[in-house]
Design an enzyme around this catalytic site. Structure first.
Site, PDB file in Angstrom:
ATOM      1  N   ASP A  31       0.871  -1.185   0.000  1.00  0.00           N
ATOM      2  CA  ASP A  31       0.000   0.000   0.000  1.00  0.00           C
ATOM      3  C   ASP A  31       0.905   1.232   0.000  1.00  0.00           C
ATOM      4  OD1 ASP A  31      -3.227   0.363   1.307  1.00  0.00           O
ATOM      5  OD2 ASP A  31      -1.955   2.092   0.856  1.00  0.00           O
ATOM      6  N   SER A 124     -17.040  -2.838  -9.077  1.00  0.00           N
ATOM      7  CA  SER A 124     -18.051  -2.049  -8.375  1.00  0.00           C
ATOM      8  C   SER A 124     -19.384  -2.126  -9.104  1.00  0.00           C
ATOM      9  CB  SER A 124     -17.569  -0.599  -8.353  1.00  0.00           C
ATOM     10  OG  SER A 124     -18.615   0.258  -8.005  1.00  0.00           O
ATOM     11  N   TYR A 148     -14.514   7.215 -12.858  1.00  0.00           N
ATOM     12  CA  TYR A 148     -14.150   6.133 -11.922  1.00  0.00           C
ATOM     13  C   TYR A 148     -14.782   4.822 -12.385  1.00  0.00           C
ATOM     14  CZ  TYR A 148     -14.753   3.049  -7.920  1.00  0.00           C
ATOM     15  OH  TYR A 148     -14.803   1.941  -7.104  1.00  0.00           O
ATOM     16  N   LYS A 152     -13.215   0.984 -13.917  1.00  0.00           N
ATOM     17  CA  LYS A 152     -13.557  -0.384 -13.504  1.00  0.00           C
ATOM     18  C   LYS A 152     -14.038  -1.204 -14.712  1.00  0.00           C
ATOM     19  CE  LYS A 152     -12.706   0.059  -9.082  1.00  0.00           C
ATOM     20  NZ  LYS A 152     -11.563  -0.616  -8.465  1.00  0.00           N
ATOM     21  N   TYR A 176     -18.738  -4.925  -5.935  1.00  0.00           N
ATOM     22  CA  TYR A 176     -19.239  -4.550  -4.606  1.00  0.00           C
ATOM     23  C   TYR A 176     -20.399  -3.575  -4.754  1.00  0.00           C
ATOM     24  CZ  TYR A 176     -14.279  -5.544  -3.434  1.00  0.00           C
ATOM     25  OH  TYR A 176     -13.013  -6.064  -3.313  1.00  0.00           O
ATOM     26  N   ASN A 198     -18.347   9.477   0.396  1.00  0.00           N
ATOM     27  CA  ASN A 198     -19.425   8.489   0.562  1.00  0.00           C
ATOM     28  C   ASN A 198     -20.313   8.855   1.741  1.00  0.00           C
ATOM     29  OD1 ASN A 198     -16.941   6.395  -0.492  1.00  0.00           O
ATOM     30  ND2 ASN A 198     -18.896   6.387  -1.549  1.00  0.00           N
ATOM     31  N   ARG A 289     -26.651  15.143  -6.903  1.00  0.00           N
ATOM     32  CA  ARG A 289     -25.231  15.114  -7.269  1.00  0.00           C
ATOM     33  C   ARG A 289     -25.119  14.621  -8.710  1.00  0.00           C
ATOM     34  NH1 ARG A 289     -21.413  11.370  -3.514  1.00  0.00           N
ATOM     35  NH2 ARG A 289     -22.727   9.749  -4.393  1.00  0.00           N
TER      36      ARG A 289
HETATM   37  P1  NAD Z   1      -9.531   2.718   0.154  1.00  0.00           P
HETATM   38  O1  NAD Z   1      -9.144   4.002  -0.493  1.00  0.00           O
HETATM   39  O2  NAD Z   1      -9.883   2.739   1.600  1.00  0.00           O
HETATM   40  O3  NAD Z   1      -8.379   1.630  -0.050  1.00  0.00           O
HETATM   41  C1  NAD Z   1      -7.546   1.601  -1.191  1.00  0.00           C
HETATM   42  C2  NAD Z   1      -6.124   1.480  -0.697  1.00  0.00           C
HETATM   43  O4  NAD Z   1      -5.259   1.427  -1.829  1.00  0.00           O
HETATM   44  C3  NAD Z   1      -5.679   2.669   0.156  1.00  0.00           C
HETATM   45  O5  NAD Z   1      -5.078   2.202   1.343  1.00  0.00           O
HETATM   46  C4  NAD Z   1      -4.669   3.400  -0.720  1.00  0.00           C
HETATM   47  O6  NAD Z   1      -3.652   4.002   0.073  1.00  0.00           O
HETATM   48  C5  NAD Z   1      -4.136   2.285  -1.604  1.00  0.00           C
HETATM   49  N1  NAD Z   1      -3.673   2.674  -2.944  1.00  0.00           N
HETATM   50  C6  NAD Z   1      -4.308   3.412  -3.886  1.00  0.00           C
HETATM   51  N2  NAD Z   1      -3.554   3.484  -5.000  1.00  0.00           N
HETATM   52  C7  NAD Z   1      -2.424   2.754  -4.764  1.00  0.00           C
HETATM   53  C8  NAD Z   1      -1.283   2.423  -5.529  1.00  0.00           C
HETATM   54  N3  NAD Z   1      -1.122   2.854  -6.781  1.00  0.00           N
HETATM   55  N4  NAD Z   1      -0.330   1.657  -4.966  1.00  0.00           N
HETATM   56  C9  NAD Z   1      -0.464   1.202  -3.680  1.00  0.00           C
HETATM   57  N5  NAD Z   1      -1.535   1.467  -2.922  1.00  0.00           N
HETATM   58  C10 NAD Z   1      -2.505   2.240  -3.458  1.00  0.00           C
HETATM   59  O7  NAD Z   1     -10.724   2.098  -0.702  1.00  0.00           O
HETATM   60  P2  NAD Z   1     -11.678   0.875  -0.362  1.00  0.00           P
HETATM   61  O8  NAD Z   1     -13.015   1.426  -0.032  1.00  0.00           O
HETATM   62  O9  NAD Z   1     -11.027  -0.053   0.568  1.00  0.00           O
HETATM   63  O10 NAD Z   1     -11.797   0.224  -1.800  1.00  0.00           O
HETATM   64  C11 NAD Z   1     -10.955  -0.842  -2.215  1.00  0.00           C
HETATM   65  C12 NAD Z   1     -11.257  -1.161  -3.670  1.00  0.00           C
HETATM   66  O11 NAD Z   1     -12.642  -1.470  -3.786  1.00  0.00           O
HETATM   67  C13 NAD Z   1     -10.990   0.004  -4.626  1.00  0.00           C
HETATM   68  O12 NAD Z   1     -10.471  -0.532  -5.821  1.00  0.00           O
HETATM   69  C14 NAD Z   1     -12.380   0.578  -4.861  1.00  0.00           C
HETATM   70  O13 NAD Z   1     -12.477   1.191  -6.120  1.00  0.00           O
HETATM   71  C15 NAD Z   1     -13.244  -0.663  -4.789  1.00  0.00           C
HETATM   72  N6  NAD Z   1     -14.641  -0.373  -4.401  1.00  0.00           N
HETATM   73  C16 NAD Z   1     -14.887   0.319  -3.245  1.00  0.00           C
HETATM   74  C17 NAD Z   1     -16.218   0.611  -2.901  1.00  0.00           C
HETATM   75  C18 NAD Z   1     -16.530   1.410  -1.662  1.00  0.00           C
HETATM   76  O14 NAD Z   1     -17.645   1.921  -1.556  1.00  0.00           O
HETATM   77  N7  NAD Z   1     -15.648   1.525  -0.694  1.00  0.00           N
HETATM   78  C19 NAD Z   1     -17.263   0.181  -3.720  1.00  0.00           C
HETATM   79  C20 NAD Z   1     -16.971  -0.542  -4.878  1.00  0.00           C
HETATM   80  C21 NAD Z   1     -15.646  -0.812  -5.202  1.00  0.00           C
HETATM   81  N1  UDP Z   2     -25.294  10.837  -0.503  1.00  0.00           N
HETATM   82  C1  UDP Z   2     -25.825  11.994   0.073  1.00  0.00           C
HETATM   83  N2  UDP Z   2     -24.970  12.838   0.699  1.00  0.00           N
HETATM   84  C2  UDP Z   2     -23.626  12.609   0.802  1.00  0.00           C
HETATM   85  C3  UDP Z   2     -23.110  11.424   0.222  1.00  0.00           C
HETATM   86  C4  UDP Z   2     -23.974  10.561  -0.433  1.00  0.00           C
HETATM   87  O1  UDP Z   2     -27.023  12.244   0.005  1.00  0.00           O
HETATM   88  O2  UDP Z   2     -22.902  13.428   1.379  1.00  0.00           O
HETATM   89  C5  UDP Z   2     -26.215   9.894  -1.163  1.00  0.00           C
HETATM   90  C6  UDP Z   2     -25.936   9.670  -2.640  1.00  0.00           C
HETATM   91  O3  UDP Z   2     -26.614  10.633  -3.424  1.00  0.00           O
HETATM   92  C7  UDP Z   2     -26.448   8.241  -2.830  1.00  0.00           C
HETATM   93  C8  UDP Z   2     -26.183   7.566  -1.483  1.00  0.00           C
HETATM   94  O4  UDP Z   2     -26.042   8.644  -0.537  1.00  0.00           O
HETATM   95  O5  UDP Z   2     -27.846   8.259  -3.034  1.00  0.00           O
HETATM   96  C9  UDP Z   2     -24.901   6.736  -1.472  1.00  0.00           C
HETATM   97  O6  UDP Z   2     -23.832   7.546  -1.932  1.00  0.00           O
HETATM   98  P1  UDP Z   2     -22.322   7.042  -1.878  1.00  0.00           P
HETATM   99  O7  UDP Z   2     -21.472   8.131  -2.462  1.00  0.00           O
HETATM  100  O8  UDP Z   2     -21.998   6.579  -0.511  1.00  0.00           O
HETATM  101  O9  UDP Z   2     -22.324   5.754  -2.818  1.00  0.00           O
HETATM  102  P2  UDP Z   2     -22.639   5.616  -4.388  1.00  0.00           P
HETATM  103  O10 UDP Z   2     -23.350   6.831  -4.864  1.00  0.00           O
HETATM  104  O11 UDP Z   2     -21.314   5.447  -5.006  1.00  0.00           O
HETATM  105  O12 UDP Z   2     -23.497   4.403  -4.501  1.00  0.00           O
END
Ligand code: NAD
Ligand code: UDP
Length: 330
Positions: A31, A124, A148, A152, A176, A198, A289
Site C-alpha cells: 500500500d 463495483s 471512476y 472499472k 461490490y 461516501n 449530485r
Molecule cells: P480505500 O481508499 O480505503 O483503499 C484503497 C487502498 O489502496 C488505500 O489504502 C490506498 O492508500 C491504496 N492505494 C491506492 N492506490 C495505490 C497504488 N497505486 N499503490 C499502492 N496502494 C494504493 O478504498 P476501499 O473502499 O477499501 O476500496 C478498495 C477497492 O474497492 C478500490 O479498488 C475501490 O475502487 C473498490 N470499491 C470500493 C467501494 C466502496 O464503496 N468503498 C465500492 C466498490 C468498489
Molecule cells: N449521498 C448523500 N450525501 C452525501 C453522500 C452521499 O445524500 O454526502 C447519497 C448519494 O446521493 C447516494 C447515497 O447517498 O444516493 C450513497 O452515496 P455514496 O457516495 O456513498 O455511494 P454511491 O453513490 O457510489 O453508490
C-alpha cells in the site's frame, strides 16, 4: 497459501486482511498510504495476534513491486489498490485512469511473469451505470456514468481479454455494492485521509461534530421517500466474500455481485443511525449530485449459489459498528 493484498491498509482491504489472517492464510500487503495510515498495521496485528510483511510502495512502480515477488512466493493476489472518489474522477480523469489501469496492468504482468495467474479484482456496482431493471444480475448491461466507473469497466474488459488470451488464468471479479460499517473491535474502519465523499463516512463526521451538516443529494428521486436508494453491505460480510472467492480460483473467469439484495434510502440510513446510536445527524436537502442514480441494488443469488455467500449483518449492525469505530478512535 500466500495472498498478495494490494491496497491492504485501506477500508475493505484491512477488513479482508483480518479475515485472511483469522483463517490461516499468509498475507503480504502492499500500500502506498495515499488513502490509509500505518497505524492500520498495528490494529490488524492487535485484532488477529498475527504479523505480516508490509511494503510501502506504489503498485504502478513495477521494479518495486517485482521486488515483492522476488522476496515472497505469491500464490494469489487480491487487488484493492486504486482511487475511488467519483466526484474527483470527474475533475481529474487522467489521475484515475493512470492509477487504476496502470496498477492493474503492472500487477498482472508480474503475476504472469511469476506464474501465479490467480487474481481477485475489486470492481463495483457502478459498472451497471443507470440500471434499466432492478435488482441487478451479473448479466445486466454495463454502462458507466463517471470516469471512476469507466476505469472499472475498462479493467473488467482487460481482464476478460487476458483470460481469453491464456486460459491458465483464474480471475474472480467482485462487483461490490455499498460497503459500510466496521470491525466489531472498533480498531479498523472507513477512515479516508480527506473529506469523505461516501454517505456513511460523511454521516460519521457530522454525528461527531467535525462537520456541521449532511447534504442529502436530492429528495425528488422516484423512490419511496425521494432520496437515493442503495444496497448497503457490512464490510465484514464483504471481506468474507473474498475468502469464498479464493476457493473459486481453480480456472475460469467469474463475475459476482456482493450485496444484500436490499435497498435502503438515504433517510433510512440516517434514521437507523440516529436510533441505534442515540445521536443526531443534522441534514439538509440539496441539489442532486451529478452522475447519481435513483436506485441500485443487487440480486445476490449467483454469489449465494456458486460461492455460498450470504450477507449476515443487518442495517442496525452496520450503523452501530460504524459509530463504534468513531467512538473508539476519538
Ligand atoms: P480505500 O481508499 O480505503 O483503499 C484503497 C487502498 O489502496 C488505500 O489504502 C490506498 O492508500 C491504496 N492505494 C491506492 N492506490 C495505490 C497504488 N497505486 N499503490 C499502492 N496502494 C494504493 O478504498 P476501499 O473502499 O477499501 O476500496 C478498495 C477497492 O474497492 C478500490 O479498488 C475501490 O475502487 C473498490 N470499491 C470500493 C467501494 C466502496 O464503496 N468503498 C465500492 C466498490 C468498489
Ligand atoms: N449521498 C448523500 N450525501 C452525501 C453522500 C452521499 O445524500 O454526502 C447519497 C448519494 O446521493 C447516494 C447515497 O447517498 O444516493 C450513497 O452515496 P455514496 O457516495 O456513498 O455511494 P454511491 O453513490 O457510489 O453508490
Amino acid at each position: 497459501m500466500r495472498v498478495l493484498v494490494t491496497g491492504g491498509l485501506g477500508y475493505i482491504g484491512s477488513h479482508t486482511c483480518v479475515e485472511l489472517l483469522n483463517n490461516d492464510y499468509e498475507i503480504v500487503v502492499v500500500d502506498n498510504l495515499v488513502n490509509s495510515k500505518m497505524t492500520v498495521i498495528d490494529n490488524i496485528n492487535k485484532i488477529t495476534g498475527k504479523n505480516f510483511p508490509f511494503y510501502n510502495i506504489d503498485v504502478c512502480d513495477k521494479d518495486a513491486l517485482e521486488q515483492v515477488f522476488k522476496n515472497h512466493k505469491i500464490d494469489v493476489a487480491i487487488h484493492f489498490a486504486g482511487y475511488k472518489a467519483v466526484g474527483e474522477s470527474v475533475e481529474k480523469p487522467l489521475k484515475y485512469y493512470e492509477n487504476n489501469l496502470l496498477s492493474t496492468i503492472v500487477l498482472c504482468e508480474l503475476l504472469n511473469k511469476y506464474n501465479c495467474k490467480k487474481l481477485v479484482f475489486s470492481s463495483s456496482a457502478t459498472v451497471y451505470g443507470k440500471p434499466k431493471v432492478l435488482p441487478l444480475t451479473e448479466d445486466c448491461p454495463l454502462n458507466t456514468t463517471n470516469p471512476y466507473g469507466t476505469t472499472k469497466l475498462i479493467i473488467e474488459g482487460m481482464l476478460k481479454d487476458l483470460y481469453i488470451s491464456d486460459q491458465n488464468w483464474s480471475i474472480v471479479i467482485l462487483r461490490y455494492f455499498n460497503p459500510i460499517g466496521a470491525h466489531k473491535s472498533g480498531l479498523i474502519g472507513d477512515d479516508p485521509n480527506n473529506t469523505p465523499n461516501n454517505l456513511m463516512p460523511y454521516i460519521l463526521k457530522v454525528a461527531s461534530g467535525e462537520l456541521p451538516v449532511l447534504s442529502i443529494f436530492g429528495a425528488d428521486y422516484d423512490t419511496s421517500d425521494g432520496t437515493g436508494v442503495r444496497d448497503y453491505i457490512h464490510v465484514c460480510d464483504l471481506a468474507y466474500g473474498h475468502l469464498l472467492a479464493l476457493n473459486k480460483l481453480n480456472s475460469g473467469l467469474y463475475y459476482y455481485n456482493l450485496g444484500t439484495g436490499i435497498g435502503y434510502s438515504v433517510l433510512d440510513i440516517i434514521h437507523t443511525f440516529e436510533k441505534v446510536n442515540q445521536v443526531k445527524v443534522p441534514y439538509k436537502i440539496v441539489e442532486r449530485r451529478a452522475g447519481d442514480i435513483a436506485s441500485c441494488y443487487a440480486n445476490p443469488s449467483k454469489a449465494s449459489k456458486e460461492l455460498g455467500f450470504k450477507a449476515e449483518k443487518n442495517l442496525e449492525d452496520m450503523c452501530k459498528s460504524a459509530w463504534n469505530f468513531v467512538i473508539k478512535n476519538r
